[in-house]
Design a protein around this motif. Sequence first.
Motif, PDB file in Angstrom:
ATOM      1  N   ARG A   1       0.197   8.210  -8.004  1.00 24.30           N
ATOM      2  CA  ARG A   1      -0.305   7.534  -9.200  1.00 24.30           C
ATOM      3  C   ARG A   1      -0.484   8.526 -10.354  1.00 24.30           C
ATOM      4  NH1 ARG A   1      -6.138   5.082  -8.782  1.00 24.30           N
ATOM      5  NH2 ARG A   1      -6.502   7.322  -8.554  1.00 24.30           N
TER       6      ARG A   1
ATOM      7  N   ALA B   1      -2.597   8.191  -4.181  1.00 22.01           N
ATOM      8  CA  ALA B   1      -3.362   8.754  -5.294  1.00 22.01           C
ATOM      9  C   ALA B   1      -2.578   9.862  -5.999  1.00 22.01           C
ATOM     10  CB  ALA B   1      -4.697   9.284  -4.790  1.00 22.01           C
TER      11      ALA B   1
ATOM     12  N   ASP C   1       0.863  -1.181   0.000  1.00 22.24           N
ATOM     13  CA  ASP C   1       0.000   0.000   0.000  1.00 22.24           C
ATOM     14  C   ASP C   1       0.898   1.230   0.000  1.00 22.24           C
ATOM     15  OD1 ASP C   1      -2.419  -1.414   0.077  1.00 22.24           O
ATOM     16  OD2 ASP C   1      -2.260  -1.669   2.241  1.00 22.24           O
TER      17      ASP C   1
ATOM     18  N   ASP D   1      -3.074  10.606   1.276  1.00 22.11           N
ATOM     19  CA  ASP D   1      -3.268  11.001  -0.120  1.00 22.11           C
ATOM     20  C   ASP D   1      -2.057  10.702  -0.993  1.00 22.11           C
ATOM     21  OD1 ASP D   1      -5.737  12.048   0.653  1.00 22.11           O
ATOM     22  OD2 ASP D   1      -4.849  14.000   1.131  1.00 22.11           O
TER      23      ASP D   1
ATOM     24  N   THR E   1       2.286   4.656   0.509  1.00 16.37           N
ATOM     25  CA  THR E   1       2.102   5.805   1.381  1.00 16.37           C
ATOM     26  C   THR E   1       3.494   6.274   1.800  1.00 16.37           C
ATOM     27  OG1 THR E   1       0.991   6.624   3.379  1.00 16.37           O
ATOM     28  CG2 THR E   1       1.869   4.379   3.454  1.00 16.37           C
TER      29      THR E   1
ATOM     30  N   ARG F   1      -0.278  -0.809  -4.616  1.00 17.95           N
ATOM     31  CA  ARG F   1      -1.644  -0.284  -4.600  1.00 17.95           C
ATOM     32  C   ARG F   1      -1.599   1.198  -4.257  1.00 17.95           C
ATOM     33  NH1 ARG F   1      -4.620  -5.160  -1.338  1.00 17.95           N
ATOM     34  NH2 ARG F   1      -3.367  -4.300   0.338  1.00 17.95           N
ATOM     35  N   PHE F   2      -2.226   1.992  -5.087  1.00 20.64           N
ATOM     36  CA  PHE F   2      -2.155   3.449  -4.936  1.00 20.64           C
ATOM     37  C   PHE F   2      -3.449   4.033  -4.372  1.00 20.64           C
ATOM     38  CE2 PHE F   2       1.001   2.172  -7.969  1.00 20.64           C
ATOM     39  CZ  PHE F   2       2.084   2.980  -7.673  1.00 20.64           C
ATOM     40  N   ASP F   3      -4.470   3.208  -4.202  1.00 21.31           N
ATOM     41  CA  ASP F   3      -5.720   3.657  -3.598  1.00 21.31           C
ATOM     42  C   ASP F   3      -5.858   2.968  -2.259  1.00 21.31           C
ATOM     43  OD1 ASP F   3      -6.650   5.283  -5.736  1.00 21.31           O
ATOM     44  OD2 ASP F   3      -7.108   3.465  -6.842  1.00 21.31           O
ATOM     45  N   THR F   4      -5.386   3.594  -1.201  1.00 21.75           N
ATOM     46  CA  THR F   4      -5.382   2.969   0.121  1.00 21.75           C
ATOM     47  C   THR F   4      -6.290   3.745   1.055  1.00 21.75           C
ATOM     48  OG1 THR F   4      -3.435   4.280   0.759  1.00 21.75           O
ATOM     49  CG2 THR F   4      -3.053   2.084  -0.180  1.00 21.75           C
TER      50      THR F   4
END
Length: 230
Positions: free
Chosen positions: A117, A114, A72, A111, A74, A227-230
Amino acid sequence: MGQIRLPGNPDIDVILRRSARARRLSLRLSQLDGRVTLTLPRGVTEAAGLAFLRDREDWLRGHIDRHEGMVDVTHDSVLPIEGVERRVQPGAGRSVRVEGGALLVPGAAADAGARLRGWLRARARDRLAEASDRHAAALGRGYARLTLRDTRSRWGSCTADGGLMYSWRLILAPPEVLDYVAAHEVAHLAQMNHSPAFWAVVERLYGDWRAPRRWLHDNGATLHRYRFDT
């Protein structure tokens, strides 16, 4: 589709897929994202499916343990940018930037994925447009458009009307891999097949394509870990 849970330590969430064409129960662990899918033929109950899972629990848990975990993205995550690993750190200002071994991402940690990405997609478009333009000029053929997607089944494609599509995750791979995929898809403007004539065009545009193709075969799945949408 539905979902069931195999109890244990930890529990395993299993996607339940029903298929009228399936002749027997089947279990699949995705090498891209680690998702487990159980396919049930028509008439087989969820209880029977759960019993099937329990019979294969040791096999399933062993394979899950060997599967590389998802990341993830971040602050403090590490991910490759053009093949070089960078650590995501909080940054000042409004723009993402690379400094040394750090990838500085402004804003809140929640954020960061996102925001990053979006930055990666823009960087991928720049690199892929440059490579596609260069190879298309060498080939003497133009292409109609260039689009980016987050595809899992292919790294690129070329349509009959000259549209090029690429996975933006190629920006995570070494530059020579991205360049090879661009040459591969541009070559389809001349040869819409994978014949010896097609591979001759790829070799004329790129050179020896075997090493980057092998890199994708051996390492491509790892680019989907992030994964960029956490």
